[in-house]
Write a protein that holds these residues in place. Structure first.
Motif, PDB file in Angstrom:
ATOM      1  N   UNK A 162       0.827  -1.204   0.000  1.00 28.45           N
ATOM      2  CA  UNK A 162       0.000   0.000   0.000  1.00 28.45           C
ATOM      3  C   UNK A 162       0.860   1.253   0.000  1.00 28.45           C
ATOM      4  N   UNK A 163       1.871   1.291   0.867  1.00 29.14           N
ATOM      5  CA  UNK A 163       2.732   2.474   0.945  1.00 29.14           C
ATOM      6  C   UNK A 163       3.448   2.720  -0.377  1.00 29.14           C
ATOM      7  N   UNK A 164       3.956   1.665  -0.990  1.00 26.44           N
ATOM      8  CA  UNK A 164       4.636   1.812  -2.280  1.00 26.44           C
ATOM      9  C   UNK A 164       3.662   2.279  -3.355  1.00 26.44           C
ATOM     10  N   UNK A 165       2.448   1.758  -3.332  1.00 27.23           N
ATOM     11  CA  UNK A 165       1.457   2.165  -4.324  1.00 27.23           C
ATOM     12  C   UNK A 165       1.093   3.638  -4.166  1.00 27.23           C
ATOM     13  N   UNK A 166       0.931   4.096  -2.926  1.00 23.34           N
ATOM     14  CA  UNK A 166       0.625   5.508  -2.689  1.00 23.34           C
ATOM     15  C   UNK A 166       1.751   6.391  -3.213  1.00 23.34           C
ATOM     16  N   UNK A 167       2.994   6.029  -2.895  1.00 24.65           N
ATOM     17  CA  UNK A 167       4.138   6.819  -3.365  1.00 24.65           C
ATOM     18  C   UNK A 167       4.219   6.816  -4.884  1.00 24.65           C
ATOM     19  N   UNK A 168       3.983   5.667  -5.510  1.00 27.56           N
ATOM     20  CA  UNK A 168       4.073   5.573  -6.961  1.00 27.56           C
ATOM     21  C   UNK A 168       2.990   6.404  -7.641  1.00 27.56           C
ATOM     22  N   UNK A 169       1.748   6.307  -7.145  1.00 25.66           N
ATOM     23  CA  UNK A 169       0.660   7.091  -7.748  1.00 25.66           C
ATOM     24  C   UNK A 169       0.898   8.576  -7.537  1.00 25.66           C
ATOM     25  N   UNK A 170       1.390   8.952  -6.355  1.00 24.58           N
ATOM     26  CA  UNK A 170       1.667  10.361  -6.085  1.00 24.58           C
ATOM     27  C   UNK A 170       2.742  10.906  -7.024  1.00 24.58           C
ATOM     28  N   UNK A 171       3.775  10.123  -7.270  1.00 26.05           N
ATOM     29  CA  UNK A 171       4.852  10.574  -8.148  1.00 26.05           C
ATOM     30  C   UNK A 171       4.394  10.739  -9.589  1.00 26.05           C
ATOM     31  N   UNK A 172       3.345  10.039  -9.984  1.00 24.05           N
ATOM     32  CA  UNK A 172       2.874  10.118 -11.359  1.00 24.05           C
ATOM     33  C   UNK A 172       1.651  11.013 -11.526  1.00 24.05           C
ATOM     34  N   UNK A 173       1.029  11.480 -10.429  1.00 25.93           N
ATOM     35  CA  UNK A 173      -0.236  12.216 -10.518  1.00 25.93           C
ATOM     36  C   UNK A 173      -0.070  13.728 -10.426  1.00 25.93           C
ATOM     37  N   UNK A 174       1.089  14.235  -9.974  1.00 22.45           N
ATOM     38  CA  UNK A 174       1.216  15.672  -9.737  1.00 22.45           C
ATOM     39  C   UNK A 174       1.407  16.531 -10.992  1.00 22.45           C
ATOM     40  N   UNK A 175       1.966  16.033 -12.117  1.00 20.67           N
ATOM     41  CA  UNK A 175       2.225  16.928 -13.251  1.00 20.67           C
ATOM     42  C   UNK A 175       1.009  17.680 -13.791  1.00 20.67           C
ATOM     43  N   UNK A 176      -0.182  17.054 -13.953  1.00 22.53           N
ATOM     44  CA  UNK A 176      -1.319  17.841 -14.453  1.00 22.53           C
ATOM     45  C   UNK A 176      -1.685  19.002 -13.538  1.00 22.53           C
ATOM     46  N   UNK A 177      -1.540  18.833 -12.221  1.00 25.60           N
ATOM     47  CA  UNK A 177      -1.842  19.920 -11.301  1.00 25.60           C
ATOM     48  C   UNK A 177      -0.828  21.058 -11.457  1.00 25.60           C
ATOM     49  N   UNK A 178       0.431  20.701 -11.673  1.00 24.39           N
ATOM     50  CA  UNK A 178       1.455  21.722 -11.888  1.00 24.39           C
ATOM     51  C   UNK A 178       1.174  22.508 -13.159  1.00 24.39           C
ATOM     52  N   UNK A 179       0.793  21.818 -14.221  1.00 23.78           N
ATOM     53  CA  UNK A 179       0.455  22.492 -15.474  1.00 23.78           C
ATOM     54  C   UNK A 179      -0.724  23.444 -15.297  1.00 23.78           C
ATOM     55  N   UNK A 180      -1.751  22.970 -14.604  1.00 24.38           N
ATOM     56  CA  UNK A 180      -2.935  23.793 -14.388  1.00 24.38           C
ATOM     57  C   UNK A 180      -2.601  25.017 -13.544  1.00 24.38           C
ATOM     58  N   UNK A 181      -1.856  24.825 -12.447  1.00 21.39           N
ATOM     59  CA  UNK A 181      -1.491  25.949 -11.578  1.00 21.39           C
ATOM     60  C   UNK A 181      -0.607  26.944 -12.312  1.00 21.39           C
ATOM     61  N   UNK A 182       0.288  26.472 -13.159  1.00 22.21           N
ATOM     62  CA  UNK A 182       1.145  27.379 -13.936  1.00 22.21           C
ATOM     63  C   UNK A 182       0.317  28.238 -14.885  1.00 22.21           C
ATOM     64  N   UNK A 183      -0.638  27.610 -15.584  1.00 22.39           N
ATOM     65  CA  UNK A 183      -1.484  28.369 -16.509  1.00 22.39           C
ATOM     66  C   UNK A 183      -2.300  29.431 -15.770  1.00 22.39           C
ATOM     67  N   UNK A 184      -2.859  29.061 -14.614  1.00 18.40           N
ATOM     68  CA  UNK A 184      -3.617  30.032 -13.826  1.00 18.40           C
ATOM     69  C   UNK A 184      -2.720  31.159 -13.331  1.00 18.40           C
ATOM     70  N   UNK A 185      -1.520  30.808 -12.885  1.00 15.85           N
ATOM     71  CA  UNK A 185      -0.597  31.814 -12.348  1.00 15.85           C
ATOM     72  C   UNK A 185      -0.163  32.795 -13.422  1.00 15.85           C
ATOM     73  N   UNK A 186       0.074  32.333 -14.629  1.00 11.48           N
ATOM     74  CA  UNK A 186       0.506  33.223 -15.705  1.00 11.48           C
ATOM     75  C   UNK A 186      -0.574  34.229 -16.077  1.00 11.48           C
ATOM     76  N   UNK A 187      -1.838  33.880 -15.864  1.00 13.00           N
ATOM     77  CA  UNK A 187      -2.916  34.847 -16.086  1.00 13.00           C
ATOM     78  C   UNK A 187      -3.042  35.807 -14.907  1.00 13.00           C
ATOM     79  N   UNK A 188      -2.778  35.305 -13.702  1.00 14.66           N
ATOM     80  CA  UNK A 188      -2.963  36.121 -12.504  1.00 14.66           C
ATOM     81  C   UNK A 188      -1.830  37.122 -12.307  1.00 14.66           C
ATOM     82  N   UNK A 189      -0.605  36.735 -12.648  1.00 14.11           N
ATOM     83  CA  UNK A 189       0.551  37.558 -12.301  1.00 14.11           C
ATOM     84  C   UNK A 189       0.556  38.926 -12.983  1.00 14.11           C
ATOM     85  N   UNK A 190      -0.168  39.068 -14.089  1.00 16.39           N
ATOM     86  CA  UNK A 190      -0.209  40.359 -14.781  1.00 16.39           C
ATOM     87  C   UNK A 190      -1.414  41.206 -14.398  1.00 16.39           C
TER      88      UNK A 190
END
Length: 300
Positions: A162-190
């Motif tokens: 279970x612990x290994x599965x949680x770590x593995x899914x977490x390592x593979x699940x964060x990129x879409x959130x980073x992309x989304x937050x970056x796009x939102x931030x680039x609109x907000x910063x100006x």
């Protein structure tokens, strides 16, 4: 304060304080969400799934690990509401306890990946330059691999569990959130209010934490809710392939894996945990769709 008075206080067009304005906005969002019957159905089912998983020790009729080989593969009956598996274990009790494992994995993954993706996206989008290029290239590397395949590689490199599965899914699940937050931030910063905060001499870290990140939370919450169904499927897939929760742990994917050979004759053994996965995934999808309609200004 009566219900009518409280409602009028929340819906007033001239709030007397920031707190009243904030609570009024939340109440309006709730009213919009409540008007969507499918979203409410998703919310109710999600709450029920979480509740029955937490109350499994009191709702279960049998010990989920207790074996009774004399009563193996029994059909649903008054003694065993959803039948028994190949070892005579009560399927109803195992499904309840399996919800604790599967949904617990989902919550753990979300707690790990949502802050990570938000931090990476906000820093990359606001700072820009070398930091943006480096962080986004790392993100691209993780996005280049299918989530399940990369999760399998990580689990195989560590060890199944279970612990290994949680770590593995977490390592593979964060990129879409980073992309989304970056796009939102680039609109907000100006925007003008960020420029005003910058003129006061606020440091970049303070601007990101106090002003940029909170503005990205709405879109992130919607994405996380919609992604919960795929996280459930990934966790169940790892369990099915023997890389997640290990027998005799009552995890839904592992339950299907051990019972798949009985699908034609004793259909209830693999079907019941499959239905649990389907219901949980559908509920989170409906909930996410409702939140998107409420929180995304483009949908309003």
């Amino acid at each position: 304060m009566s219900t009518t008075t409280l409602r009028d206080w929340l819906l007033t067009d001239t709030p007397s304080s920031r707190a009243q304005a904030a609570w009024g906005r939340r109440y309006r969002l709730w009213c919009d969400f409540r008007a969507n019957p499918l979203a409410m159905a998703g919310l109710i089912v999600t709450v029920l799934l979480i509740a029955v998983s937490l109350l499994a020790p009191w709702l279960a009729t049998h010990d989920p690990g207790a074996q009774n080989l004399a009563n193996r593969l029994a059909r649903p009956s008054a003694a065993h509401w959803l039948g028994t598996d190949e070892l005579g274990r009560d399927i109803y009790s195992r499904v309840l306890y399996g919800g604790r494992v599967t949904l617990g994995m989902v919550v753990a993954v979300v707690v790990l990946v949502a802050p990570l993706g938000l931090a990476v996206g906000c820093i990359a989008g606001y700072v820009g330059g070398v930091a943006d290029r480096v962080l986004m290239r790392v993100t691209d590397v993780f996005l280049a691999f299918p989530r399940l395949i990369l999760a399998l590689a990580f689990v195989a490199a560590i060890k199944p569990g279970v612990t290994s599965a949680i770590a593995a899914i977490a390592l593979t699940a964060w990129p879409p959130y980073a992309r989304l937050a970056r796009a939102e931030t680039m609109m907000i910063r100006s925007s003008d209010y960020i420029a005003a905060v910058r003129l006061t001499g606020a440091a970049k870290a303070r601007i990101i934490l106090r002003h940029v990140a909170p503005m990205c939370l709405g879109s992130l919450i919607v994405r996380v809710t919609l992604d919960m169904s795929s996280i459930i499927l990934t966790a169940a897939s790892l369990g099915f392939l023997g890389m997640g929760a290990q027998p005799p742990s009552p995890e839904w994917g592992a339950m299907i894996a051990t019972a798949r050979r009985f699908i034609l004759d004793q259909w209830w053994v693999p079907t019941i945990p499959g239905i649990a996965i389907f219901v949980a995934s559908l509920a989170f999808n409906l909930l996410g769709d409702g939140l998107r309609d409420v929180l995304d200004p483009k949908q309003r």
